[in-house]
Design a protein around this motif. Structure first.
Motif, PDB file in Angstrom:
ATOM      1  N   GLY A  59       0.703  -1.287   0.116  1.00  0.00           N
ATOM      2  CA  GLY A  59       0.041  -0.073   0.056  1.00  0.00           C
ATOM      3  C   GLY A  59       0.819   1.281  -0.021  1.00  0.00           C
ATOM      4  O   GLY A  59       0.630   2.184  -0.667  1.00  0.00           O
ATOM      5  N   LYS A  62       2.443   1.906  -3.142  1.00  0.00           N
ATOM      6  CA  LYS A  62       1.457   2.125  -4.502  1.00  0.00           C
ATOM      7  C   LYS A  62       1.054   3.918  -4.139  1.00  0.00           C
ATOM      8  O   LYS A  62       1.010   4.612  -5.071  1.00  0.00           O
ATOM      9  CB  LYS A  62       0.216   1.773  -4.373  1.00  0.00           C
ATOM     10  CG  LYS A  62      -0.809   1.537  -5.301  1.00  0.00           C
ATOM     11  CD  LYS A  62      -1.712   0.526  -5.192  1.00  0.00           C
ATOM     12  CE  LYS A  62      -2.816   0.461  -6.030  1.00  0.00           C
ATOM     13  NZ  LYS A  62      -4.153  -0.100  -5.958  1.00  0.00           N
ATOM     14  N   SER A  63       1.181   4.458  -3.042  1.00  0.00           N
ATOM     15  CA  SER A  63       0.785   5.669  -2.542  1.00  0.00           C
ATOM     16  C   SER A  63       1.969   6.469  -2.504  1.00  0.00           C
ATOM     17  O   SER A  63       1.672   7.727  -2.894  1.00  0.00           O
ATOM     18  CB  SER A  63       0.054   5.741  -1.119  1.00  0.00           C
ATOM     19  OG  SER A  63      -1.211   5.194  -1.222  1.00  0.00           O
ATOM     20  N   PHE A  64       3.189   5.908  -2.183  1.00  0.00           N
ATOM     21  CA  PHE A  64       4.154   7.028  -1.920  1.00  0.00           C
ATOM     22  C   PHE A  64       5.167   6.874  -3.245  1.00  0.00           C
ATOM     23  O   PHE A  64       6.146   7.728  -3.473  1.00  0.00           O
ATOM     24  CB  PHE A  64       4.963   6.975  -0.596  1.00  0.00           C
ATOM     25  CG  PHE A  64       4.042   7.450   0.342  1.00  0.00           C
ATOM     26  CD1 PHE A  64       4.205   8.912   0.916  1.00  0.00           C
ATOM     27  CD2 PHE A  64       3.200   6.718   0.952  1.00  0.00           C
ATOM     28  CE1 PHE A  64       3.525   9.396   1.889  1.00  0.00           C
ATOM     29  CE2 PHE A  64       2.366   7.190   1.843  1.00  0.00           C
ATOM     30  CZ  PHE A  64       2.653   8.477   2.332  1.00  0.00           C
ATOM     31  N   LYS A 247      -1.920  15.527  -5.967  1.00  0.00           N
ATOM     32  CA  LYS A 247      -2.048  14.434  -5.001  1.00  0.00           C
ATOM     33  C   LYS A 247      -3.680  14.232  -4.782  1.00  0.00           C
ATOM     34  O   LYS A 247      -4.191  13.226  -4.758  1.00  0.00           O
ATOM     35  CB  LYS A 247      -1.830  14.757  -3.456  1.00  0.00           C
ATOM     36  CG  LYS A 247      -2.176  14.231  -2.352  1.00  0.00           C
ATOM     37  CD  LYS A 247      -2.272  15.066  -1.128  1.00  0.00           C
ATOM     38  CE  LYS A 247      -3.233  15.897  -1.283  1.00  0.00           C
ATOM     39  NZ  LYS A 247      -3.653  17.014  -0.122  1.00  0.00           N
ATOM     40  N   SER A 248      -4.334  15.425  -4.905  1.00  0.00           N
ATOM     41  CA  SER A 248      -5.567  15.523  -4.763  1.00  0.00           C
ATOM     42  C   SER A 248      -6.283  14.931  -5.967  1.00  0.00           C
ATOM     43  O   SER A 248      -7.213  13.849  -5.862  1.00  0.00           O
ATOM     44  CB  SER A 248      -6.361  16.845  -4.771  1.00  0.00           C
ATOM     45  OG  SER A 248      -7.707  16.803  -4.828  1.00  0.00           O
ATOM     46  N   LEU A 249      -5.911  15.021  -7.130  1.00  0.00           N
ATOM     47  CA  LEU A 249      -6.665  14.291  -8.218  1.00  0.00           C
ATOM     48  C   LEU A 249      -6.211  12.836  -8.399  1.00  0.00           C
ATOM     49  O   LEU A 249      -7.121  12.134  -8.883  1.00  0.00           O
ATOM     50  CB  LEU A 249      -6.040  15.106  -9.706  1.00  0.00           C
ATOM     51  CG  LEU A 249      -6.504  16.677  -9.860  1.00  0.00           C
ATOM     52  CD1 LEU A 249      -5.948  17.211 -11.011  1.00  0.00           C
ATOM     53  CD2 LEU A 249      -8.079  16.524  -9.706  1.00  0.00           C
ATOM     54  N   LEU A 250      -5.097  12.198  -8.027  1.00  0.00           N
ATOM     55  CA  LEU A 250      -4.733  11.056  -8.089  1.00  0.00           C
ATOM     56  C   LEU A 250      -4.832  10.179  -6.938  1.00  0.00           C
ATOM     57  O   LEU A 250      -4.515   9.071  -7.029  1.00  0.00           O
ATOM     58  CB  LEU A 250      -3.271  10.966  -8.909  1.00  0.00           C
ATOM     59  CG  LEU A 250      -2.994  12.071 -10.024  1.00  0.00           C
ATOM     60  CD1 LEU A 250      -1.406  11.740 -10.392  1.00  0.00           C
ATOM     61  CD2 LEU A 250      -3.894  11.148 -11.072  1.00  0.00           C
ATOM     62  N   ALA A 251      -5.112  10.872  -5.956  1.00  0.00           N
ATOM     63  CA  ALA A 251      -5.177  10.270  -4.640  1.00  0.00           C
ATOM     64  C   ALA A 251      -3.891   9.404  -4.104  1.00  0.00           C
ATOM     65  O   ALA A 251      -3.977   8.339  -3.729  1.00  0.00           O
ATOM     66  CB  ALA A 251      -6.500   9.298  -4.383  1.00  0.00           C
ATOM     67  N   ASN A 252      -2.678  10.087  -4.568  1.00  0.00           N
ATOM     68  CA  ASN A 252      -1.690   9.645  -4.364  1.00  0.00           C
ATOM     69  C   ASN A 252      -0.536  10.583  -3.625  1.00  0.00           C
ATOM     70  O   ASN A 252      -0.376  11.767  -4.356  1.00  0.00           O
ATOM     71  CB  ASN A 252      -1.143   9.287  -5.749  1.00  0.00           C
ATOM     72  CG  ASN A 252      -0.039   8.019  -5.637  1.00  0.00           C
ATOM     73  OD1 ASN A 252       1.144   8.305  -5.049  1.00  0.00           O
ATOM     74  ND2 ASN A 252      -0.300   6.868  -6.275  1.00  0.00           N
ATOM     75  N   PHE A 253       0.373  10.112  -2.982  1.00  0.00           N
ATOM     76  CA  PHE A 253       0.990  11.015  -2.338  1.00  0.00           C
ATOM     77  C   PHE A 253       2.663  11.071  -2.749  1.00  0.00           C
ATOM     78  O   PHE A 253       3.624  11.817  -2.907  1.00  0.00           O
ATOM     79  CB  PHE A 253       1.465  10.500  -0.912  1.00  0.00           C
ATOM     80  CG  PHE A 253       0.355  10.735   0.028  1.00  0.00           C
ATOM     81  CD1 PHE A 253       0.141  12.095   0.431  1.00  0.00           C
ATOM     82  CD2 PHE A 253      -0.405   9.745   0.400  1.00  0.00           C
ATOM     83  CE1 PHE A 253      -0.987  12.134   1.383  1.00  0.00           C
ATOM     84  CE2 PHE A 253      -1.473   9.807   1.055  1.00  0.00           C
ATOM     85  CZ  PHE A 253      -1.844  11.282   1.677  1.00  0.00           C
ATOM     86  N   TYR A 256       4.596  14.290  -3.783  1.00  0.00           N
ATOM     87  CA  TYR A 256       5.181  15.095  -2.791  1.00  0.00           C
ATOM     88  C   TYR A 256       6.640  14.512  -2.566  1.00  0.00           C
ATOM     89  O   TYR A 256       7.577  15.083  -2.406  1.00  0.00           O
ATOM     90  CB  TYR A 256       4.533  14.664  -1.348  1.00  0.00           C
ATOM     91  CG  TYR A 256       3.374  15.560  -1.178  1.00  0.00           C
ATOM     92  CD1 TYR A 256       3.213  16.876  -1.533  1.00  0.00           C
ATOM     93  CD2 TYR A 256       2.184  15.137  -0.426  1.00  0.00           C
ATOM     94  CE1 TYR A 256       2.237  17.629  -1.442  1.00  0.00           C
ATOM     95  CE2 TYR A 256       1.194  15.947  -0.258  1.00  0.00           C
ATOM     96  CZ  TYR A 256       0.907  17.060  -0.857  1.00  0.00           C
ATOM     97  OH  TYR A 256      -0.068  18.109  -0.429  1.00  0.00           O
TER      98      TYR A 256
ATOM     99  N   PHE B  84      -8.846  15.033   3.662  1.00  0.00           N
ATOM    100  CA  PHE B  84      -8.797  14.444   2.585  1.00  0.00           C
ATOM    101  C   PHE B  84      -7.607  13.385   2.712  1.00  0.00           C
ATOM    102  O   PHE B  84      -7.531  12.331   2.362  1.00  0.00           O
ATOM    103  CB  PHE B  84      -8.634  15.135   1.478  1.00  0.00           C
ATOM    104  CG  PHE B  84      -8.610  14.472   0.124  1.00  0.00           C
ATOM    105  CD1 PHE B  84      -9.576  13.984  -0.559  1.00  0.00           C
ATOM    106  CD2 PHE B  84      -7.350  14.594  -0.602  1.00  0.00           C
ATOM    107  CE1 PHE B  84      -9.094  13.234  -1.696  1.00  0.00           C
ATOM    108  CE2 PHE B  84      -6.889  13.867  -1.894  1.00  0.00           C
ATOM    109  CZ  PHE B  84      -8.450  13.347  -2.445  1.00  0.00           C
ATOM    110  N   ILE B  88      -6.885   9.373   2.165  1.00  0.00           N
ATOM    111  CA  ILE B  88      -6.232   8.593   1.024  1.00  0.00           C
ATOM    112  C   ILE B  88      -5.156   7.792   1.850  1.00  0.00           C
ATOM    113  O   ILE B  88      -4.305   7.242   0.929  1.00  0.00           O
ATOM    114  CB  ILE B  88      -6.162   9.519  -0.044  1.00  0.00           C
ATOM    115  CG1 ILE B  88      -5.145  10.463   0.145  1.00  0.00           C
ATOM    116  CG2 ILE B  88      -7.376   9.695  -0.862  1.00  0.00           C
ATOM    117  CD1 ILE B  88      -4.686  11.167  -0.823  1.00  0.00           C
TER     118      ILE B  88
END
Lengths: 286, 271
Positions: A59, A62-64, A247-253, A256, B84, B88
């Motif tokens: 997880g 995938k996110s960072f 980040k907001s559009l892709l829900a992914n950090f 950053y 938010f 996520i």
């Protein structure tokens, strides 16, 4: 970790070659380098092996550390970073000048000019005491809210003012330590040569003081380079805000992480350079 | 893990307090309790007075209605707050579902799960009377020359670029309050929000706020639809989807919308 002992000791050499002591020291150095490299490698391998074994690693990855998202957003981040560089470029000289002026205010010694000194003290107390982000909010929204017409209400202008106000307080304190580090005897000597007190400051004290605090100021300017990102709170779409949009559009950090890498590419060389200057200075003093 | 859940279900069923339907039983993070997340603060008209427990406000009402369909009584619903970013971030969530006007997008759907949409949001242009007096009009050409702002965390940002394509780069902010502050300071002329939020800001927050017009939800290629956000792979999703489908079919969702978001009708459409 087996280290082969290749001791060169006991081979007495004639005078022109390295002495026995030098050979021994070289061996000790070589050995500690090997041990340092070995332990660093072990730690790295453990990190690389152990972290992915954590249950949430997939997880987190995938996110960072999402390669696809990284490739998609990095060019945009790089472009947004140019704005950070620009803001830094026009803020830094202003901070230098204002910081120097405040430091001079604090060094005023004539009784009649005491209000200036008081101003210097109050200024540094206040602006060192308020978090940068609050100054940016208050100045960035508050002053334009008074009804300034465009373009004089631009967040770029007032955001810069906020940064300059805050950082000048820090830089002023650094300059003050520099000024105070110049021994009193130099002022006396200058006075005995007939220099006025302002000439003494200009030709005797400041040239030495400014040079002496260059490394300390370098550190402040590195911090400034990072704090430029705080201007994003009042509107400018610089790298931090751009990363936030991604980040907001892709829900992914991951954006950053990309932004952090771009900052590092600038700040690490700058930090190393400041360290180098410090080392050089302490060598020159000793 | 499975054993724990199984025992929990058993002990719960034995206690006799169970009211959940077949679908939702045992799928919530705390058994017998539905944990719902909303924003901090939660805004009108989505949640009234920042008090979702009161069931007042569109999203609060929808949450309780969905909970009821899944067999949770009102006192079996607890509320938590989340941003938010918290919603996520990878790892375990502290909510069963999270509703705070999250637009469903395919990219977001890869990281988290969304329920079926519970609202289709039109985007609206919020501006101030002084800007209208200066000649701002509700057509794309006039809008293009304005100085734009938006909340950086919303789908208003891509929408702005797609539909309006302003002449100068928009300024982006961290939340609604900052956008409004920039508008008061004259740094931006107009901002894009979902319609209910824009109505609230113009009526309550801005002294001279004006809604210039709306872009209907169907206008953009991918309409802005709000969904409840769930942890990726949450089994509760099918229960929530079923509840929302039921509510859509029998008109109760539309009734809730009519109760809380009725003002949205009558706002002129931008051509």
């Amino acid at each position: 970790m087996a280290l082969a002992d290749q001791g060169g000791q006991g081979t007495g050499r004639p005078a022109p070659g390295p002495t026995r002591r030098q050979i021994y020291e070289a061996e000790v150095r070589r050995r500690s380098n090997l041990i340092a490299a070995g332990s660093t490698l072990t730690v790295l391998i453990l990190l690389i092996v152990l972290i992915p074994m954590a249950p949430g690693w997939e997880g987190v990855k995938k996110s960072f550390f999402n390669a696809e998202v990284f490739a998609r957003t990095f060019p945009g981040l790089l472009e947004a970073f140019l704005l950070d560089v620009a803001i830094f470029a026009w803020s830094a000289p202003l901070i230098f000048i204002l910081g120097l002026l405040i430091a001079l205010c604090r060094d005023v010694r004539k009784p009649a000019l005491y209000p200036l000194r008081l101003f210097g003290i109050l200024y540094t107390d206040i602006f060192r005491g308020i978090p940068v982000i609050l100054v940016i909010y208050l100045v960035g929204f508050g002053v334009p809210g008074l009804g300034l017409p465009r373009p004089w209400n631009s967040p770029y202008i007032w955001g810069t003012v906020a940064l300059v106000l805050t950082y000048a307080a820090y830089v002023a304190e650094v300059f003050r330590t520099g000024i105070e580090s110049i021994h009193q005897s130099q002022r006396s000597a200058a006075a005995s040569l007939g220099l006025s007190s302002s000439d003494t400051m200009r030709f005797v004290i400041l040239p030495q003081a400014i040079r002496r605090v260059v490394p300390a100021n370098m550190n402040l300017f590195i911090a400034l380079q990072k704090d430029v990102a705080l201007l994003s709170f009042i509107g400018p779409v610089e790298i931090f805000r751009q990363a936030g949009v991604y980040k907001s559009l892709l829900a992914n950090f991951t954006p950053y992480v990309g932004a952090a890498l771009i900052f590092l590419a600038i700040t690490i060389p700058a930090t190393r350079y400041a360290d180098y200057l410090l080392a050089k200075q302490s060598k020159a003093r000793s | 893990m499975k054993l724990v859940t199984a025992t929990a279900i058993l002990s719960f069923a034995a206690s006799g307090a169970s009211a959940q339907n077949q679908c939702a039983a045992g799928k919530t993070i705390d058994d017998g309790v539905l944990t719902v997340a909303t924003g901090n603060p939660a805004y009108y008209p989505w949640v009234m007075d920042d008090a979702p427990e009161s069931k007042q406000g569109f999203e609060a009402a929808v949450a309780y209605a969905v909970a009821e369909r899944m067999g949770f009584a009102d006192d079996q619903v607890t509320w938590v707050r989340s941003s938010f970013d918290q919603a996520i971030q990878p790892g375990a969530k502290d909510f069963d579902f999270n509703l705070q006007q999250y637009s469903i997008t395919p990219e977001r759907d890869e990281i988290v799960d969304f329920s079926a949409p519970y609202y289709s949001a039109a985007m609206a242009v919020l501006t101030r009377q002084v800007i209208v007096d200066l000649g701002a009009e509700a057509n794309i050409d006039a809008l293009r020359s304005l100085k734009w702002g938006a909340d950086a965390n919303t789908t208003a940002v891509p929408m702005l670029a797609e539909v309006i394509a302003p002449e100068s780069d928009p300024l982006l902010y961290g939340d609604n309050a900052d956008v409004v502050e920039a508008m008061k300071a004259g740094q931006i002329d107009a901002a894009l929000f979902d319609l209910p939020t824009a109505l609230y800001l113009s009526a309550v927050v801005l002294d001279d706020g004006v809604i210039l017009g709306q872009f209907p939800a169907e206008r953009s290629e991918s309409p802005d639809q709000f969904g409840m956000l769930l942890e990726e792979g949450n089994p509760l999703k099918e229960c929530i989807d079923a509840a929302i489908a039921e509510m859509t079919a029998d008109g109760s969702l539309a009734a809730i919308e009519a109760e809380w978001l009725s003002e949205t009708t009558g706002v002129p459409v931008i051509q």
